[in-house]
Design an enzyme around this catalytic site. Structure first.
Site, PDB file in Angstrom:
ATOM      1  N   ASP A 235      -5.386  -3.792  -2.158  1.00 18.54           N
ATOM      2  CA  ASP A 235      -4.265  -3.054  -2.745  1.00 18.54           C
ATOM      3  C   ASP A 235      -3.500  -3.916  -3.736  1.00 18.54           C
ATOM      4  OD1 ASP A 235      -2.646  -0.869  -3.148  1.00 18.54           O
ATOM      5  OD2 ASP A 235      -2.122  -0.619  -1.041  1.00 18.54           O
TER       6      ASP A 235
ATOM      7  N   ASP B  51      -2.447   7.831  -3.821  1.00 20.75           N
ATOM      8  CA  ASP B  51      -1.699   7.859  -2.562  1.00 20.75           C
ATOM      9  C   ASP B  51      -1.325   9.282  -2.171  1.00 20.75           C
ATOM     10  OD1 ASP B  51      -1.778   5.174  -2.056  1.00 20.75           O
ATOM     11  OD2 ASP B  51       0.222   4.736  -2.824  1.00 20.75           O
TER      12      ASP B  51
END
Length: 732
Positions: A478, A548
Site C-alpha cells: 500500500d 478502496d
C-alpha cells in the site's frame, strides 16, 4: 513484421500485419512523422509535406521562407529554433541557453527489444517477437545526442517508444524536459478520451472534442494518481466500442507525468507524453546518459474494444512478469473491513477458518499487525510484529492458517514513516522534508526518501525479514500518502529537482529486489485503492487493488473505466458488507459478487456476522468463480453497455479458444415501464454452437452476437445476471 529504411526516400517504415508507422528525414537532417495508422504495404509519399511561406513562422534557412519547424510534423521537436509549439525536450546549457537543434546522425535496426535500465518496460521472450529501430539525433554544438527508440511487435498493434539523452560534450547539461514520445498529426478532427477521478472514484471516462490550444492531463503528486491516469486516446466522432479509429498513448511509469494534446494555429495536432517537467530537472555531466520511461502507442480501427484487447494482451503477457503471470489468482478474504485495527490472533483465526469452510483459498492480514499500530497515528517503518495482538508471533499465526489449507498474505506500507515510530526517532532525515520548515502530514505519516539507497536497502531488509521467516505467499503493498516537501538531505542543491524521479527509480529498485528474491509471493499494488494503478507497477506487481470503494454500483464505472487500458486479471475486486462502508448503499449479495467476479475475486467483510443463508450463497459464488476464473483472468474481455451512458452495464469474457464465455448484465435502478432488453454478446465464434449451461438451450455464435439474448425485467434496484455458455456439437 519488419522495419525498412529506404535510403532513396530517406524513410523509415515500421510495419506488422495491422499497423504502419512511417518517418522521413527531410531537409538538413530534420526528422518528421508522415504516417501512423492502418497497415500500408509501401509508403511512396502520397501525402508529401507541402511547404508554404507562412510569413510569421521563422525559417532556419534565410534563403527558404517556405521551410519552418513551426509547420512541419516533427518527430521529436526541440525548443527555441522556430517551433512555437510545445517541445518534446529542453536542455539548459552552462551559459543559460535553452536552444537546441537536433539533426539525424545515424540509425540501427535489430531484432528483439532491449531492457530499459532501472525502469519497467514491455519485453520479448524471443528476439523474433519484435524489431527495434534506434535513431540517433545530434546537436553538434553542445555535444548532445538523443536516441529515439521504437519497437514494433509481430503480434501486438503497438509502437513502444522511449528516448535517451547523452552528454558527449565538455560542459554539463541540465535537462528540464524529456518527453518519452511525441507525434504530430496534420489534422485536428479528433475527440479526446482521458481517465479522471479521485480517491474512491477512480477511472471515470471523459470524452470531448479537441479545440485549439492545449488539452492536458497530468500528475504532480509523486504518483500516477487517482486524479488523472497517464493515458489518452484520440478518436473520431463516430468511434464506438467496436468500430472507428483510435490512437492511444499509455505511460509505463508510476510517478509525475504529463500528457498533452496541442491543436495549433494551422489545425495540426501534437501529442506528447512523459515525465512532468514541473519541478523536474536532471543534471548530465560529461559522458552521462538519461533514459526516459516507455510510452505504448496503439492504433485500432476496431474501436475502443480493439484498443483495449491490444493493451490487455500486451500487458498480461509482455509487461507482467514472474510466476503469477500465467497462473490463476487465488480467491481471498481480507480482514480490513471486518476488524480494522481491532483484532487479535483468535479473531483472525476464526475469520480464516470460516473462510476455508466457504472454499476461500487465501487469507490476507491487513494493517495493524506491527509496532504499536492500534490506529493510523504510529508505527509505519517499524515492521516488527505486535506481540500484544499476536502473542505467539506472526509465524505461529501463519502456520495455524496454512495448516487449515489456506494461503497466507500480509499488508505492508513500506514507503511511509510515522513520526511516532522508532525508525523516525532514529532517522528523521530519512523522511522527505525541507530544512527549517514544518512538514505537511497526510494520514499522520511522512514519505520516506527513496532517492537514498540506504533507505531503499532498509525497506528491502525489513520486508525480507518478514517474508523470509514465514510461509507468506501474498503481499498487499500500500501507499496512502502522496509527496510533499520534496527535498532530499542526500542531494546537492542543483540536483533537488531530480528527487521525485529518483524516488520512483528507488521504488523500482526495491520492487525488483523483492520480487526477484520472493518469486513465490504474489504482490498486489495499492495506493488508497487505485491511486497508483499504472503500467509501471504491473511490471512488478501483476495485480492492483482497483479502488478502496467496494460498492458494487460504483465499481461498475471504476472497473469499466479501468478496463480501457488494463486487463481484468490486474484488477483486485472484492465483495464487502452492506450498508457499504464507503457510500452506505445496500446492494444484493449476488450483484456484489458478479461485479467482483469481473476481476480478481475476493471478500472483505466479517464472516462471523453473516447469516447461514448468505454463507450458502457465498459457497456457490466461490465454487462458480473457480469454474470460470480461467475465462475471466485469461480470456478476452468485451465491453457491451456503459454505466457512464446508461442505467445499465454489461460485458462478456470469452476463452482464448472461443469454446466458453461468460456474460454479465447489471441494471442499476429499477425504472417504470422498462422495455425488455436484448443483449448482444461479442467476440464469439460465429460458426460454433454454444449451450446455455443453466437452461441447456443451444444457440449459434452468430445468433448470440447479432440477434442477442433476452434479459427479463426484474422490478428491483441493483440487479445482475450472469450467463455461462460452452461450445457444443449439439444443434437445435
Amino acid at each position: 513484421m519488419k522495419i525498412v529504411y529506404d535510403s532513396v526516400q530517406k524513410t523509415f517504415h515500421l510495419q506488422n500485419k495491422n499497423i504502419s508507422y512511417v518517418m522521413k528525414i527531410i531537409k538538413d537532417g530534420y526528422l518528421v512523422n508522415v504516417y501512423f495508422g492502418k497497415k500500408i504495404n509501401k509508403y511512396n509519399e502520397s501525402n508529401s509535406i507541402a511547404y508554404y511561406d507562412r510569413g510569421f513562422s521563422p525559417n532556419p534557412d534565410p534563403l527558404d521562407r517556405t521551410f519552418s519547424l513551426d509547420t512541419i510534423p516533427s518527430e521529436y521537436p526541440a525548443y527555441g529554433n522556430g517551433d512555437f509549439r510545445v517541445p518534446a525536450f529542453q536542455v539548459e546549457q552552462k551559459n543559460g541557453s535553452r536552444v537546441t537543434d537536433l539533426r539525424y546522425k545515424s540509425h540501427n535496426i535489430y531484432d528483439g527489444k532491449k531492457k530499459l535500465q532501472g525502469l519497467p518496460s514491455t519485453y520479448v521472450e524471443d528476439e523474433a517477437e519484435a524489431k527495434t529501430l534506434e535513431i540517433v539525433m545530434e546537436d553538434k554544438l553542445i555535444g548532445l545526442t538523443v536516441t529515439l527508440m521504437y519497437t514494433i511487435y509481430i503480434d501486438f498493434d503497438v509502437i513502444a517508444r522511449s528516448v535517451s539523452l547523452k552528454n558527449n560534450g565538455e560542459e554539463e547539461l541540465n535537462i528540464t524536459r524529456a518527453m518519452s514520445a511525441s507525434i504530430d498529426y496534420r489534422e485536428s478532427n479528433f475527440e479526446l478520451i482521458t481517465l479522471y477521478g479521485a480517491h474512491i472514484n477512480e477511472k471515470n471516462i471523459a470524452r470531448r472534442k479537441l479545440v485549439p490550444g492545449i488539452q492536458m492531463v497530468e500528475s504532480c503528486r509523486g504518483a500516477s494518481s487517482p486524479e488523472q491516469a497517464p493515458f489518452l486516446a484520440l478518436v473520431r466522432s463516430d468511434t464506438s466500442e467496436d468500430s472507428g479509429e483510435v490512437y492511444s498513448f499509455n505511460f509505463v511509469y508510476s510517478g509525475n507525468f504529463t500528457a498533452q494534446v496541442q491543436v495549433d494555429q494551422f489545425s495540426n495536432t501534437r501529442v506528447i507524453m512523459g515525465i512532468n517537467p514541473s519541478d523536474f530537472s536532471w543534471l548530465l555531466q560529461k559522458g552521462e546518459e538519461f533514459q526516459t520511461p516507455e510510452v505504448i502507442m496503439t492504433y485500432s480501427s476496431d474501436g475502443l474494444n480493439g484498443m483495449s484487447r491490444t493493451y490487455h494482451k500486451l500487458y498480461s503477457t509482455r509487461l507482467c512478469r514472474g510466476t503469477f503471470r500465467d497462473k490463476e489468482r487465488p480467491i481471498l478474504i481480507n480482514n480490513w473491513e471486518a476488524t480494522y485495527f481491532d483484532f487479535n490472533a483468535d479473531k483472525i483465526k476464526e475469520i480464516a477458518k470460516s473462510g476455508k469452510e466457504l472454499g476461500l483459498e487465501l487469507f490476507v492480514l491487513d494493517d495493524g499487525w506491527f509496532g504499536t499500530r492500534d490506529d493510523d497515528q504510529s508505527s509505519l517503518g517499524d515492521w516488527i510484529v505486535d506481540k500484544n495482538k499476536l502473542p505467539n508471533g506472526l509465524d505461529d499465526l501463519v502456520n495455524d492458517i496454512t495448516n487449515l489449507g489456506m494461503q497466507f498474505g500480509i499488508w505492508f506500507e513500506p514507503e511511509m514513516i510515522s513520526e511516532d515510530s522508532d525508525l523516525y526517532r532514529n532517522h528523521p532525515d530519512w523522511a522527505l522534508h525541507v530544512p527549517n520548515r514544518m512538514c505537511t502530514v497526510g494520514r499522520s505519516q511522512l514519505v520516506l526518501d527513496l532517492s537514498r539507497k540506504e533507505v531503499c536497502d532498509y525497506i528491502i531488509d525489513a520486508v525480507s525479514n518478514i517474508l523470509s521467516n514465514s510461509k507468506i505467499t501474498y503481499v498487499k503493498w500500500d501507499m496512502n500518502r502522496h509527496m510533499t516537501d520534496i527535498w532530499s538531505e542526500a542531494s546537492e542543491p542543483k540536483r533537488q529537482k531530480e528527487t521525485a524521479h529518483r524516488y520512483i527509480l528507488g521504488l523500482y529498485y526495491i520492487l525488483e529486489a523483492l520480487t526477484t528474491k520472493f518469486k513465490h509471493v504474489l504482490f498486489e499494488g495499492c495506493s488508497s485503492g487505485g491511486g497508483r494503478f499504472d503500467a509501471g507497477m504491473i511490471y512488478y506487481m501483476p495485480q492492483t487493488w482497483t479502488s478502496d470503494n467496494s460498492d458494487a454500483v460504483c465499481r461498475l464505472k471504476i472497473q469499466y473505466g479501468t478496463s480501457l487500458v488494463y486487463p481484468p486479471i490486474t484488477m483486485g475486486a472484492h465483495v464487502s458488507t452492506v450498508p457499504n462502508h464507503q457510500v452506505g448503499r445496500i446492494t444484493p449479495l449476488e450483484t456484489r459478487a458478479h461485479v467482483a467476479m469481473s476481476g480478481n475475486f475476493g471478500y472483505e467483510l466479517n464472516l462471523m456476522n453473516i447469516s447461514q443463508e448468505e454463507k450458502e450463497m457465498m459457497k456457490e459464488q466461490i465454487a462458480l468463480y473457480k469454474k470460470i476464473r480461467h475465462i475471466i483472468q485469461f480470456g478476452d474481455f468485451y465491453r457491451i453497455l456503459s454505466p457512464f451512458d446508461t442505467n445499465e452495464a454489461a460485458w462478456n469474457f470469452v476463452s482464448n479458444d472461443k469454446t466458453e464465455f461468460v456474460g454479465m448484465y447489471f441494471k442499476i435502478l429499477s425504472e417504470p415501464g422498462s422495455s425488455i432488453r436484448t443483449l448482444k454478446f461479442k467476440g464469439l465464434n460465429p460458426d460454433c454452437y454454444y449451450e446455455n449451461l443453466e437452461t441447456k438451450k443451444v444457440f449459434g455464435g452468430d445468433e448470440l452476437m447479432n440477434v442477442g439474448i433476452t434479459v427479463n425485467i426484474v422490478v428491483k434496484d441493483f440487479i445482475s445476471k450472469l450467463w455461462r455458455f460452452k461450445k457444443t456439437s449439439r444443434m437445435e
